[in-house]
Design an enzyme around this catalytic site. Structure first.
Site, short mmCIF file in Angstrom:
data_model
loop_
_atom_site.label_atom_id
_atom_site.label_comp_id
_atom_site.label_asym_id
_atom_site.label_seq_id
_atom_site.Cartn_x
_atom_site.Cartn_y
_atom_site.Cartn_z
N GLN A 135 -16.76 21.41 10.50
CA GLN A 135 -17.48 20.77 11.59
C GLN A 135 -17.37 21.64 12.84
O GLN A 135 -16.31 21.78 13.43
CB GLN A 135 -16.83 19.40 11.83
CG GLN A 135 -17.48 18.53 12.86
CD GLN A 135 -16.76 17.19 12.94
OE1 GLN A 135 -16.45 16.57 11.93
NE2 GLN A 135 -16.47 16.76 14.15
N SER A 138 -16.26 21.57 18.73
CA SER A 138 -15.48 21.85 19.94
C SER A 138 -15.63 23.30 20.40
O SER A 138 -15.78 24.20 19.59
CB SER A 138 -14.01 21.55 19.70
OG SER A 138 -13.81 20.19 19.38
N SER A 173 -11.33 22.98 11.85
CA SER A 173 -10.45 22.82 10.69
C SER A 173 -11.12 23.34 9.43
O SER A 173 -12.27 23.01 9.15
CB SER A 173 -10.08 21.35 10.49
OG SER A 173 -9.44 20.82 11.63
N GLU A 256 -15.96 10.38 11.70
CA GLU A 256 -14.74 11.16 11.90
C GLU A 256 -13.61 10.26 12.34
O GLU A 256 -12.49 10.33 11.80
CB GLU A 256 -14.99 12.25 12.94
CG GLU A 256 -13.75 13.07 13.26
CD GLU A 256 -14.02 14.10 14.36
OE1 GLU A 256 -13.59 15.25 14.19
OE2 GLU A 256 -14.62 13.74 15.38
N SER A 381 -9.81 13.15 22.16
CA SER A 381 -8.48 13.01 22.75
C SER A 381 -8.19 11.54 23.07
O SER A 381 -9.08 10.69 23.10
CB SER A 381 -8.40 13.84 24.03
OG SER A 381 -9.25 13.29 25.03
N GLU A 383 -7.57 10.19 25.84
CA GLU A 383 -8.30 9.73 27.02
C GLU A 383 -9.75 9.38 26.69
O GLU A 383 -10.29 8.36 27.16
CB GLU A 383 -8.26 10.82 28.10
CG GLU A 383 -6.88 11.09 28.68
CD GLU A 383 -6.00 11.92 27.77
OE1 GLU A 383 -4.79 11.99 28.04
OE2 GLU A 383 -6.51 12.49 26.78
#
Length: 419
Positions: A135, A138, A173, A256, A381, A383
């Site tokens: 994937q 990021s 990953s 995910e 994350s 947050e």
């Protein structure tokens, strides 16, 4: 909810158990029982080869991707039957690690957005473990703001209709083992950041793709940097319309967070077993009131995660798609893993860092602690997940986002060049 098996479910459980007993790689059982987070524990043979062999055997018997349609390599079973299979597969499920992203995130996205021709070509080898997916989301400059990505895709300067991609991704990953990847790019910097994105899938063998593994604190290299230098992608490999990438990405992200949250081990069973065996001042650790208090706290969280997961399974069994509420499981599981590992290492003392088959827990809690910060970042994350829960589950007012209606090219970049 009734947690007892129905007669049909009991029959399925017996069928699954019988097949697993007859076909599982039992010579790997002892190693798999020592599996750590993000590791199968297999050392006596090539772990990737062992994972692919088990996945291929499951696929040949109709046990791969149980919830997928049969025409795409799945078993067309219900979500509840998928859970039963996972319970019966037990330690052998650790061999599925290389396929989690493809089966749980990329596959559902391809199923929802790709053409029928591509689904027929891509999904069966994904289900059987012949091909691995990653994937590509990021980016180094984006942090947790996925919509702030800067990898560009522009139309090729010819009549091919292809796209030319330049940029980089990080935190990817399994990229070093993958044949295919889901890639989200920026195709229009002149509109607000969520509106100028487009999703593609691409071969990781494409010219111009470079994968660089990242050495992690726990000694593994599961994450990678991926660089794109004039990578050419056919327009036929676009998922969704141009500019619809954010909507497509939500399909991936919801799956995910469900996959990570429902499949993440917090280490509680291992901690409980350790506390029964370990000694404090000559007595079992579990006899200590402070230890029992912490165990009770972890047990409550573990129970909450279990039943929250069952609630998600119930929704899936009714034909509903994963929603923002599944962020809860991932948020709680990641924090619990880190806290639990720290507590376990406090109990173990210096013995906790000894990595040897004859040592207590074989440094399992140390490995868990070093890996746990990553679990609180990947898939969103802490947050980000708290904002999702607050805004989309509880209905609280959203944060003020001054860049939401600003063209991406006009967003200040703190010294970085604009798109």
């Amino acid at each position: 909810m009734d947690f007892e098996d129905t007669p049909e479910e009991a029959a399925f459980r017996t069928k699954a158990r019988t097949w697993i007993d007859a076909n599982a790689p039992k010579h790997l059982e002892a190693e798999l029982k020592r599996a750590g987070f993000a590791s199968s524990g297999v050392e006596s043979e090539d772990p990737m080869a062992a994972s692919k062999a088990w996945q291929k055997k499951k696929a040949g018997a109709g046990w791969a991707c149980l919830h997928w349609p049969k025409e795409y390599g799945g078993g067309a079973y219900s979500p509840i039957e998928r859970v039963i299979w996972g319970q019966e597969e037990g330690v052998y499920g650790a061999l599925s690690g290389p396929f989690i992203i493809g089966h749980g995130m990329c596959g559902p996205t391809v199923m929802a957005w790709a053409s029928e021709e591509h689904k027929q070509r891509l999904l069966p080898p994904l289900a059987s473990g012949e091909e691995i997916w990653c994937q590509l989301f990021s980016e180094p400059a984006g942090g947790s703001d996925l919509a702030g990505l800067r990898t560009k895709a522009v139309p090729a300067n010819d009549s091919s209709g292809d796209w030319i991609v330049n940029g980089s991704k990080v935190w990817t990953s399994g990229a070093q083992h993958s044949q295919w990847g889901l890639l989200i790019t920026r195709t229009d910097p002149n509109v607000p950041k969520h509106k100028g994105l487009t999703m593609f899938f691409l071969s990781m063998d494409s010219p111009g793709v470079e994968v660089r593994p990242i050495k992690q604190a726990n000694g593994q290299s599961g994450f990678n940097e991926v660089f794109f230098n004039d990578v050419r992608i056919p327009d036929s490999q676009r998922l969704g319309a141009v500019g619809q990438g954010w909507e497509v990405s939500l399909t991936t992200l919801m799956n995910e967070r469900l996959s990570i949250g429902s499949g993440m081990s917090t280490g509680f069973p291992e901690l409980f077993r350790f506390c029964l065996e370990a000694k404090i001042d000559g007595r079992p650790a579990v006899d200590d009131s402070a230890v029992r208090s912490r165990l009770a706290q972890f047990a409550v969280r573990q129970s909450g995660l279990k039943y929250t997961g069952m609630r998600a399974i119930t929704a899936l069994s009714k034909g509903q798609t994963p929603g923002p509420e599944n962020s809860i499981g991932k948020l709680v599981a990641g924090a619990t893993m880190q806290e639990l590992a720290m507590f376990a290492l406090d109990l173990q003392g210096q013995a906790g860092v000894v990595q040897d088959a004859d040592s207590p827990m074989n440094a399992r809690f140390q490995g868990m602690l070093m890996r746990s910060p990553a679990t609180r970042i990947e898939g969103g994350s802490d947050e980000i997940l708290r904002n999702i829960i607050a805004e989309r589950v509880l209905g609280l007012p959203g944060d003020i986002r001054v860049d939401k209606t600003v063209a991406f090219k006009d967003i200040p970049t703190s010294g970085r060049s604009k798109a």
